[in-house]
Every structure is written in C-alpha cells, then in structure tokens.
Design an enzyme around this catalytic site. Structure first.
Site, PDB file in Angstrom:
ATOM      1  CD  GLU A 118      -2.877  -1.140   0.193  1.00 31.09           C
ATOM      2  OE1 GLU A 118      -3.310  -0.057  -0.229  1.00 31.09           O
ATOM      3  OE2 GLU A 118      -3.211  -2.238  -0.293  1.00 31.09           O
ATOM      4  CE1 TYR A 149      -0.877  -4.175  -5.904  1.00 29.03           C
ATOM      5  CE2 TYR A 149       0.865  -2.544  -5.640  1.00 29.03           C
ATOM      6  CZ  TYR A 149      -0.272  -3.174  -5.164  1.00 29.03           C
ATOM      7  OH  TYR A 149      -0.798  -2.802  -3.957  1.00 29.03           O
ATOM      8  CG  ASN A 177     -11.344   4.142  -0.574  1.00 31.18           C
ATOM      9  OD1 ASN A 177     -12.255   4.779  -0.036  1.00 31.18           O
ATOM     10  ND2 ASN A 177     -10.072   4.258  -0.219  1.00 31.18           N
ATOM     11  CE  LYS A 238      -6.881   1.477  -7.952  1.00 29.56           C
ATOM     12  NZ  LYS A 238      -6.006   0.793  -6.960  1.00 29.56           N
TER      13      LYS A 238
END
Ligand SMILES: *[C@@H]1O[C@H](CO)[C@@H](O)[C@H](O)[C@H]1NC(C)=O
Ligand SMILES: *[C@@H]1O[C@H](CO)[C@@H](O)[C@H](O)[C@H]1NC(C)=O
Ligand SMILES: *[C@@H]1O[C@H](CO)[C@@H](O)[C@H](O)[C@H]1NC(C)=O
Ligand SMILES: *[C@@H]1O[C@H](CO)[C@@H](O)[C@H](O)[C@H]1NC(C)=O
Ligand SMILES: *[C@@H]1O[C@H](CO)[C@@H](O)[C@H](O)[C@H]1NC(C)=O
Ligand SMILES: *[C@@H]1O[C@H](CO)[C@@H](O)[C@H](O)[C@H]1NC(C)=O
Length: 345
Positions: A118, A149, A177, A238
């Site tokens: 994170e 990632y 979110n 993403k």
C-alpha cells in the site's frame, strides 16, 4: 536523431539494461561459496507471521520449487517456527491490529521483514514500528525485496499485439474507495463532462466479480488506471492487470511520467499530466478512438515486450530467497515512517 527517436532509443536501452539486471539478480547462485562441494546447501526458511487480508494459500511441500522453480526456499505459516526461521515476514495491516503478538525473542541472525503493497497514505502512523525491522518488502524500487504489482519483460507475443476490435464503449473505470478529496476523483468529475465513462465498482454499486472484471474492461478502448494516491513508484494492479491484461489502453494518473516510462512498456499509456486540462485529454482520447492506426500504436510494445503480474503472495515470499544473499546482513529501519514517505532508513 529527433528528440522522439533519441527518447525511444534511451528507453529501449533502459529496458534492456533492466532486463539484464533482472536476469543477473535472478540467476545468481544462492550459495556462492568457493568450495561448494564441501558445504551442503542450506535451505532458507521463511515464516509468514499472518496471511495478508486473512486469505491463506497452501504451503504444503516445497512451494517455491514446485510453483516457481526456486530451490532451497521453504515457506511456513506455523508461528511456532519463530525461533528457527531465517526470516519472519510481517504484513502491515494485520501487524497493526495485533502489535502485542510479535514474537518475544529473536535469534541474532534472524531478519524481520516489513511487508506492504500500500502507498503511504494508506499506512497510517508507523512511528511505533521504528527500530523493529531489518528489511522492507514492497512495490518501492528501493525496498530491500522489491515486489512490484507487475513488471515489463523482454520478449513479445505476436498474438498479444492485436488491439481489441472497435467498440461502442470509449472508456471505463473501476473504483471502490471513491473519495472526493482524491486527485483521481476531481479528474474523473471533470473528464466525464467531455467523454462518456462507464464506471464500475463498489462506489456506484456496480460491483464486478474477478471473473467479469477483465472482460468488462476489455469492452472499452481505454481504461482509467487512476491510483488512489500519488506516491513514489506506486503503480498498482490498476495498470498491470486491469488495463494491460484486459488488453486496452491505460490512461494513467499516479506517479510522474518518468516513473511510468521506467516501469511500463514503451509507448503503452496515456499520462494525464501530458495534457493542459481534462478537456485536452478528452480530445486526445476521441482522436485516438477515431483513428485505428493511432490506437494500434499503443499496442506496438507487445511485439517486443510482455508484462508479468504478481498476484500470489507465495511468489512474493519466494523472492526473498533470491535476494537473501545480497541483502545487507545488518540493517535496521529506525525511521520506517520516514522511509515509506520517500526518506531515509
Ligand atoms: C531442504 O528441503 C528439501 C525439501 O523439503 C529437503 O528435501 C532437503 O533435504 C532439505 N535440505 C537440507 C540440506 O536440509
Ligand atoms: C529451474 O531452474 C534451474 C536452475 O536453477 C534450471 O536449470 C532449470 O532449467 C529450471 N527449470 C525450469 C522448468 O525452468
Ligand atoms: C507447528 O509446528 C509445531 C512444532 O514443530 C508442531 O507441533 C505443530 O503441529 C505445527 N502446527 C501445525 C498447524 O502444523
Ligand atoms: C504516531 O504515534 C505515536 C505513538 O503512538 C505518537 O506519539 C505520534 O504523535 C503519532 N504521530 C502522528 C503524526 O500521528
Ligand atoms: C472505430 O470505427 C470507426 C468507424 O468505422 C473508425 O473510423 C475508427 O478508426 C475505429 N477506431 C478504432 C480504435 O478501431
Ligand atoms: C534486526 O533488527 C533488530 C531490531 O533493531 C536488531 O536488534 C537486530 O540486530 C537486527 N538483526 C540483524 C541480523 O541485523
């Protein structure tokens, strides 16, 4: 050479250098002793203190060897191994909930690893973790064990170079979110006044299952790979999974263009900072959507590069054994909070 060509050349040079570095790092012998015959190779034992987000995977057998061809690297989640493990890995979210449950004694040769994927805005106050950890494991390039990632690797795939067929859907975005104060929220609110954007995710109750995620994104020409916060090196799934694995062109909002250029395939994305305003970006998106050849240029990289994504925590854990011998034997993160924000150890 034109600036464009020299830029492209530099990029290619960078890419090949990084693949070379990657090759060297991942092919170095774990036990580079001079008299290998005399010294029996030792297994490294890696203890995972808690499973990230409560989802566990099987560690039975020799998983690093079976799944990733990494030998002499034994993973366990049995906390009673804490006296003998070479390395203990603590995942941030669960650690913060149960700080009191850290192992009491630690052997002097044991290394404790702080692991999180994170960005700092989602980590909270880390000051209570100062002076505890020896190594870090994160998407950050300067982490001791770098676990991105996803990554760009050399070697094309002719099949993958085909852009998706024309589609009635221009762009999509998946967001769970949503917070009005985020940069991506403001950008979306403005962008959607110029082009239609299909929005999915928890935010607007259009939840997509894992099975439907990529096919749904793949129905549109562009995907908004908007990170929840702007942080050094932070490029999440993403981009790697949602956009690249769905096979569409990502419009990125996250770290600066240089970071994307260093990590993502060449010519693979549209960076929001390249445009004066959301209106200009929208105009570019419409132009590219109306010009098959312009759109296809964003897929040229697939002839020379591939992407690799990491989703299984076990693969990340096995990376520790590959790096182990080259990591600083004695190191302590006295200011973990400062480090996550881009500062010193
Ligand atoms: C290392 O682990 C493997 C797999 O569990 C085992 O077969 C082997 O005997 C171990 N080697 C040493 C030197 O302990
Ligand atoms: C597994 O790794 C070894 C070297 O560590 C290599 O010789 C072998 O070819 C690899 N096997 C596969 C299937 O990749
Ligand atoms: C964990 O390890 C201990 C000591 O080796 C053993 O007694 C125990 O059965 C193990 N627990 C599990 C769940 O495997
Ligand atoms: C972080 O936590 C420490 C100790 O719990 C506290 O002293 C400090 O004021 C907190 N810092 C921030 C920025 O909240
Ligand atoms: C989509 O179709 C239109 C109309 O046929 C065409 O002009 C345009 O180039 C196509 N765009 C892409 C990205 O294929
Ligand atoms: C790891 O960090 C701890 C806590 O600061 C420290 O006491 C220990 O010496 C370090 N371990 C190694 C192997 O350097």
């Amino acid at each position: 050479m034109t600036t464009w060509a020299s830029k492209a050349f530099l990029l290619l040079l960078l890419m090949s250098l990084s693949s070379l570095l990657y090759y060297c790092a991942f092919n170095q012998p774990l036990h580079p002793q001079k008299h290998q015959a005399d010294v029996p190779p030792r297994n490294l034992s890696i203890l995972l203190w808690h499973w990230p987000f409560g989802r566990s995977y099987s560690l039975n057998g020799d998983k690093c060897l079976e799944l990733y061809n990494i030998s002499r690297c034994l993973l366990t989640d049995n906390t009673s191994a804490h006296r003998t493990a070479d390395v203990i890995v603590f995942h941030h979210q669960e650690l913060m909930k149960r700080l009191s449950l850290l192992p009491d004694k630690r052997p002097s040769s044991q290394h404790w690893v702080w692991m999180s994927m994170e960005p700092p805005a989602h980590l909270g106050n880390l000051t209570q973790l100062n002076g505890i950890f020896n190594w870090t494991m994160s998407y950050r390039l300067d982490a001791d064990i770098h676990v991105p990632y996803g990554m760009t690797v050399a070697g094309g795939d002719a099949r993958g170079s085909q852009p998706p067929p024309n589609s009635s859907c221009l762009a999509s975005w998946v967001v769970s979110n949503y917070q009005a104060a985020q940069a991506r929220a403001a950008f979306y609110q403005s962008l959607k006044t110029y082009i239609p954007i299909k929005v999915y995710g928890r935010w607007n109750q259009k939840y997509l299952s894992q099975r439907r995620l990529l096919p749904t994104i793949g129905n549109c020409l562009f995907y908004l790979s908007f990170e929840n916060s702007q942080a050094k090196d932070y490029i999440s799934e993403k981009l790697w999974r949602n956009a690249f694995e769905a096979g569409v062109v990502p419009v990125v909002l996250g770290p600066d263009r240089e970071t994307y250029e260093a990590l993502a395939p060449p010519g693979s994305f549209i960076h929001v900072a390249d445009f004066k305003s959301p209106a200009d970006l929208a105009a570019h998106i419409k132009e590219v959507a109306a010009d098959r050849r312009a759109y296809e240029r964003y897929f040229q990289w697939r002839q020379t590069h591939r992407i690799k994504t990491y989703t299984d925590w076990r693969e990340r854990l096995c990376q520790i054994c590959i790096k182990y011998r080259s990591l600083a034997a004695h190191k302590v993160y006295h200011d973990l909070q400062g480090w996550t924000k881009g500062g010193q150890v």
